[in-house]
Design an enzyme around this catalytic site. Structure first.
Site, PDB file in Angstrom:
ATOM      1  N   GLU A  28      13.163  -4.043  -4.293  1.00  0.00           N
ATOM      2  CA  GLU A  28      12.173  -4.323  -5.329  1.00  0.00           C
ATOM      3  C   GLU A  28      12.819  -4.215  -6.713  1.00  0.00           C
ATOM      4  OE1 GLU A  28       8.901  -1.523  -5.497  1.00  0.00           O
ATOM      5  OE2 GLU A  28       7.851  -2.669  -7.018  1.00  0.00           O
ATOM      6  N   GLY A  31       0.817  -1.213   0.000  1.00  0.00           N
ATOM      7  CA  GLY A  31       0.000   0.000   0.000  1.00  0.00           C
ATOM      8  C   GLY A  31       0.846   1.256   0.000  1.00  0.00           C
ATOM      9  N   GLU A  73      11.371   6.445 -16.454  1.00  0.00           N
ATOM     10  CA  GLU A  73      11.802   7.844 -16.450  1.00  0.00           C
ATOM     11  C   GLU A  73      12.424   8.177 -15.095  1.00  0.00           C
ATOM     12  OE1 GLU A  73       8.771   6.851 -17.578  1.00  0.00           O
ATOM     13  OE2 GLU A  73       9.130   7.223 -19.711  1.00  0.00           O
ATOM     14  N   SER A 124       9.050   4.283 -12.311  1.00  0.00           N
ATOM     15  CA  SER A 124       8.966   4.237 -13.776  1.00  0.00           C
ATOM     16  C   SER A 124      10.360   4.352 -14.388  1.00  0.00           C
ATOM     17  CB  SER A 124       8.095   5.382 -14.289  1.00  0.00           C
ATOM     18  OG  SER A 124       8.828   6.594 -14.213  1.00  0.00           O
TER      19      SER A 124
END
Ligand SMILES: Cc1cc2nc3c(=O)[nH]c(=O)nc-3n(C[C@H](O)[C@H](O)[C@H](O)COP(=O)(O)OP(=O)(O)OC[C@H]3O[C@@H](n4cnc5c(N)ncnc54)[C@H](O)[C@@H]3O)c2cc1C
Lengths: 396, 381
Positions: A244, A127, A383, A381
Site C-alpha cells: 500500500e 476492513g 508520524e 500516518s
C-alpha cells in the site's frame, strides 16, 4: 549508472500515453481535471478498458493477468495513467488483497477472487481500522470464532473507504484472544451481502461520502474464507501495508495537478494578469517541482532496489512521507491559483446540472485541499512512517 | 504599553463568552446552519441586546462608543464558537464603510438601525475578474440627474442572500482598474433589478452572486462622494482584516485546546498519544504559532484606527501574514494530530480548519500581503 530511460522504455511511455489519450472517456477526464468526484461506474468503465488491453493489474503474475513488465515499466505506466487523469486503480483489490491472495491464498481463493479484481466485477474494501485501533492496528478487537462449518465475525470497522460500493471486504479479526496482540489475528475474505453486515456512511469535511463504518453482527462466513494460516493474519497485513505504501507516492497525480496549476496560472482570470507572471508564485511552484523530481528519482531507486532482494524496503516510508506532503502542497497551490473563488461550496455528491456558483475553472479546489489532509493520516500516518525510519533504517 | 482590558471590556468579554457557551455548542450550531439564511436570528437579537451590534460606533452616531478593541473581543469569542451570524459583514465591514464614507445624517440613520439589530448589510464589491484588487471595479453607475443607475455583477458577497441592504461599489468614472471614480451605493436587497443567487460556502456560511440590472439609486443612498470611494473601502477592509485576525485567533485557540484535550485522552499502543514526544513538540509549536498570531492581532487592532493609510496598511499586512501562517500551521496540525476523526463532518476541528483556511484566503492570502509589505519597505522604519 544511467538515469535516462532506454529507447524501449521511451517507446513504451509513448504507447501508454497515446493509449490513455485515445481511450479515456472524455467525461471521466473532465471530471478528474476539474477535481470532481468520480462515480463507481467511472472506475468500472475505465478498469474494463484497461482489462481489455491486458493492463488492469500490471504488477500481478502473468498467469493471473499481469503483464510481466519490468518494475521501471510498471512505474512508467502508473505515472502516465495518473498524469493523464485516468481514474486510479481501486487499490483495495489491485494492490492490497489481490497480491495477498496470489501470494498466500488457496488455489480455490485465487480462482474465485482474482478474475473479479482484474475487471472490477468485484469491488473490494479494506476492513482494518477500528475506532480503538488506528495507528495501533494490532490492538483490533473485531473477533472471529469457529462455530461448526462457519467462522462467526463480530465487531466494528471504521474509515472503510468506498464500502458503499463494495462487494467484498477483507477483514483482520482476532482469532486467539489469549495470544500476544500480533499473534492472534487472522485475515478473512467476506461477502458484503452476508447477513449481519451493516454499512453506515461517514461524511468527510469536504462534504463527500467516501468512508464508512462497517458493523459485523455475528456474521457467518464459510471456513474457507480465511486466508493462509489461522493466527498468521498480521504477517499478511504487514505484507499488504508495505505494498500500500509503495503506491502511495502518487507522483503522476501530483504531476497532473501541477499541469493543471500551470494551465490555470497562464489564464489571465484576474484583472491583474496571469498568476504565472508573478515571480513569487513561480518560485513556489518551482520549489514543489524540485521536491517532486527528487521524489520521482527516489521512487526509481526504491524500485530498482526491490528488484534485487525482493523484500519491501523501509525506504518506502520516505516515499509515503514525501509523496503525501507533495500532494498536499499541490492542492494548496491550486487553491492559490483559483484565488477568491475557492469560496463557493459544491455538494460533491449532488447529481445536478446546475452550473457552479463560481466560474467553471474554479472547481472544488478548497474541497480537494481539505480532503487531501487524509493522505498524511492514512496508510500509516506520517508520524508512524517517521517511527519506522527511526527504527528500521536508523536503528534508534 | 498596556495590554490589559478595561473593566468594561473585561465585562464585554465575559458576556460574549457566556452567551457563546450557552448558545453555541457544536450541536446547537448545526441547527442554526440548517436555517435558510444559515445563521440564528435569535442570536442576532441577543447580540443587539448585549450591545454588540452598536459597540464599535461613536455615541453621536447612535453607537456605544467603543472601537477596535471591542470588535476584537467579540470576534475572538465568535471565532472559538464558529459563530455564523453576519457580524463581520454588517457591523465591522458594513459599519466601517458607513463610518468612513457616509454623510452624518446617513450615518446616524444606518448605525442606529444596525445597533438595534434591524439592518443587516453585505458589501457587494468583488467581481469575477477583480481577484484581491480593491480598485478593480467594473460594475457601472451612470448618472441620471442626481440619482444613479447601476449595471453589472458582483460575486462572493458573503451573506448577500440574506442581507437587508447591500453596499455596492461601482465605477462612476475612469477605467476599470483606476483608483479614482469609484462610488459606494446603498441598495435595498429587494430593489427592482437586483437578482441574487445564494449558495453555501466552504466554511459553512453563505454567499451570493448578485446581478444588478438598471438598479436606480436615489441621491440619499449615495454614500459620500461618488467618485472617491476607494480610500474608505481600503480603510474598511483594513479594519475588517484586524477583526478577522481576532476571529482567527479565537478559532486557533479552540483548535489547540481541542487538540491538547485529544492528546490527553486518545490512547494508542496502550498510552495516551500525548505521551509521544513527536506530538508534544508539535503541540508546543502550535502554542508558539498561536502566541505570535495573538501578538499580531493586538498590533492590527491598535493600528486599525491609524489615520496614516500607509502605516496602517503595513501593520495590517504584517498581521495578515502572521495570522495566515499560524492559521495554516495550527489548522493542519490540529487535523493531523487528531487522525481520522478530524476528517469527519461531525467533528468540530475540521470546521475550525476550514474556517481558518478561508480566513487566510480572505482579502488576500499571506503571500499577497507579504509581497505588499515587501513593496512598502521595513516595518521598523
Ligand atoms: C479518508 C480516510 C480513509 C481511510 N480508509 C481506510 C480504509 O479503507 N480501511 C481502513 O482500514 N482504514 C482506513 N483509514 C484509517 C487510517 O488508516 C487511520 O486513520 C490511521 O491508521 C490513523 O489512525 P487513527 O485515525 O485512529 O489515528 P490515531 O492512531 O489515533 O492517531 C492520532 C494521531 O496520533 C499520532 N500517533 C499515533 N501513534 C503515534 C506514535 N507512536 N508516535 C507518534 N505519533 C503517533 C498519529 O500519527 C496521529 O497524528 C482511512 C482514514 C482516512 C482518514
Amino acid at each position: 549508472m544511467d538515469l535516462r530511460l532506454t529507447e524501449d522504455e521511451l517507446a513504451f511511455r509513448g504507447e501508454v500515453r497515446a493509449f490513455v489519450r485515445d481511450n479515456l472517456p472524455a467525461s471521466i477526464r473532465e471530471k478528474s481535471v476539474a477535481g470532481r468526484r468520480l462515480a463507481k461506474d467511472d472506475y468500472v468503465r475505465w478498469t474494463r478498458i484497461l482489462a481489455a488491453k491486458g493492463w488492469s493489474v500490471p504488477h500481478w503474475p502473468v498467469e493471473w493477468g499481469g503483464t510481466g513488465w519490468s518494475p521501471v515499466k510498471q512505474s512508467i505506466f502508473l505515472d502516465e495513467v495518473q498524469r493523464g487523469y485516468a481514474p486510479e486503480a481501486i487499490a483495495f483489490g489491485v494492490s492490497m488483497v489481490g497480491p495477498v491472495i496470489y501470494t498466500f491464498g488457496s488455489e480455490a481463493q485465487k480462482k474465485r477472487f482474482l478474475p473479479g479484481i482484474v475487471d472490477l466485477s468485484d469491488w473490494w474494501c479494506q476492513g482494518f481500522s477500528e475506532p480503538g485501533a488506528g495507528s495501533d492496528l494490532a490492538s483490533l478487537r473485531t473477533a472471529a470464532r469457529r462455530d461448526g462449518e462457519s467462522w462467526v465475525i463480530s465487531g466494528q470497522k471504521t474509515w472503510t473507504t468506498m464500502a458503499q460500493y463494495a462487494d467484498f471486504i477483507f477483514v483482520l479479526a482476532r482469532t486467539n484472544p489469549q495470544a500476544k496482540k500480533q499473534e492472534g489475528i487472522s485475515f478473512f475474505l467476506l461477502d458484503m451481502k452476508s447477513p449481519g453486515v451493516t454499512v453506515r456512511p461517514i461524511q468527510t469535511i469536504d462534504g463527500g461520502h467516501e468512508v464508512n463504518e462497517v458493523f459485523f453482527d455475528d456474521v457467518r462466513i464459510p471456513l474457507d474464507a480465511i486466508v493462509g494460516e489461522e493466527n498468521k493474519g498480521w504477517d499478511y497485513a504487514k505484507f499488504l501495508l508495505a505494498n500500500e505504501r509503495n503506491g502511495i507516492a502518487r507522483v503522476g497525480i501530483s504531476k497532473g495537478r501541477l499541469d493543471r496549476i500551470r494551465q490555470l496560472a497562464a489564464i489571465p482570470v484576474y484583472g491583474s494578469g496571469p498568476k504565472i507572471d508573478d515571480p513569487f508564485f513561480r518560485a513556489r511552484l518551482a520549489a514543489v517541482e524540485v521536491d517532486l523530481k527528487a521524489l520521482e528519482m527516489t521512487q526509481m531507486r526504491v524500485i530498482s532496489n526491490q528488484r534485487r532482494d525482493g523484500k519491501p524496503d523501509p525506504a518506502s516510508s520516505v516515499l509515503k512521507i514525501k509523496g503525501s506532503e507533495i500532494q498536499q502542497a499541490t492542492t494548496e497551490l491550486l487553491m492559490e491559483v483559483v484565488g477568491p473563488y475557492v469560496l463557493p461550496y459544491e455538494d460533491p455528491e449532488a447529481l445536478t446540472n446546475e452550473p457552479p456558483a463560481g466560474p467553471d475553472w474554479a472547481g472544488p479546489a478548497a474541497a480537494n485541499y481539505f480532503n487531501t489532509r487524509k493522505v498524511t493520516i492514512y496508510g500509516g500516518s506520517n508520524e508512524i512512517q517517521r517511527g519506522i525510519i527511526a527504527k528500521a533504517i536508523l536503528g534508534l | 504599553m498596556d495590554f490589559d482590558l478595561s473593566s468594561e471590556q473585561q465585562m464585554l468579554r465575559d458576556n460574549v463568552a457566556r452567551l457563546m457557551k450557552k448558545k453555541y455548542g457544536f450541536e446547537q450550531r448545526k441547527a442554526y446552519l440548517a436555517a435558510a439564511n444559515g445563521f440564528s436570528d435569535d442570536l442576532w437579537r441577543a447580540y443587539a441586546d448585549l450591545g454588540l451590534l452598536g459597540a464599535p460606533f461613536a455615541e453621536e452616531d447612535g453607537g456605544f462608543g467603543g472601537g477596535p478593541v471591542e470588535t476584537m473581543i467579540a470576534m475572538e469569542e465568535f471565532g472559538k464558537a464558529l459563530a455564523l451570524e453576519p457580524y463581520l459583514e454588517t457591523v465591522v465591514l458594513g459599519g466601517a464603510l458607513v463610518r468612513h464614507a457616509a454623510a452624518p445624517e446617513q450615518r446616524a440613520d444606518l448605525i442606529g438601525r444596525i445597533a438595534a439589530g434591524d439592518l443587516r448589510l453585505s458589501f457587494a464589491h468583488a467581481e469575477r475578474q477583480s481577484g484581491f484588487d480593491l480598485n478593480d471595479v467594473g460594475l457601472t453607475a451612470k448618472r441620471d440627474g442626481a440619482a444613479f443607475v447601476l449595471d453589472g455583477e458582483k460575486g462572493l458577497v458573503v451573506n448577500g442572500d440574506s442581507a437587508d441592504a447591500l453596499i455596492v461599489s461601482a465605477r462612476v468614472a475612469g477605467g476599470r482598474r483606476d483608483r479614482d471614480g469609484i462610488g459606494l451605493f446603498l441598495v435595498d436587497a429587494e430593489a427592482p433589478g437586483v437578482s441574487r443567487r445564494g449558495y453555501p460556502t466552504q466554511d459553512g456560511r453563505r454567499a451570493a452572486e448578485i446581478a444588478f440590472a438598471n438598479v436606480r439609486v436615489a441621491p440619499d443612498n449615495v454614500l459620500g462622494s461618488p467618485e472617491d470611494g476607494l480610500p474608505a473601502i481600503e480603510r474598511a477592509v483594513d479594519e475588517t482584516i484586524a477583526a478577522l485576525a481576532a476571529e482567527a485567533v479565537g478559532a486557533m485557540s479552540e483548535a489547540l485546546a481541542m487538540t491538547v484535550e485529544y492528546l490527553k485522552t486518545r490512547k494508542q499502543f496502550g498510552v495516551t498519544i500525548g505521551s509521544f514526544q513527536a506530538l508534544q513538540h508539535r503541540a508546543s509549536d502550535m502554542v508558539v504559532a498561536l502566541e505570535q498570531a495573538r501578538s499580531m492581532m493586538y498590533f492590527a487592532t491598535m493600528s486599525a484606527a491609524d489615520d496614516d493609510a500607509d502605516e496602517r496598511a503595513k501593520a495590517i499586512s504584517a498581521a495578515k501574514v502572521q495570522i495566515g501562517r499560524s492559521a495554516k500551521f495550527i489548522g493542519q496540525q490540529a487535523v493531523q494530530m487528531h487522525g481520522g476523526i478530524a476528517m469527519t463532518y461531525e467533528y468540530k476541528v475540521g470546521h475550525l480548519f476550514k474556517r481558518l483556511t478561508m480566513i487566510d484566503g480572505a482579502f488576500g492570502d499571506a503571500d499577497l500581503h507579504l509581497r505588499r509589505l515587501g513593496d512598502r519597505g521595513s516595518l521598523f522604519a
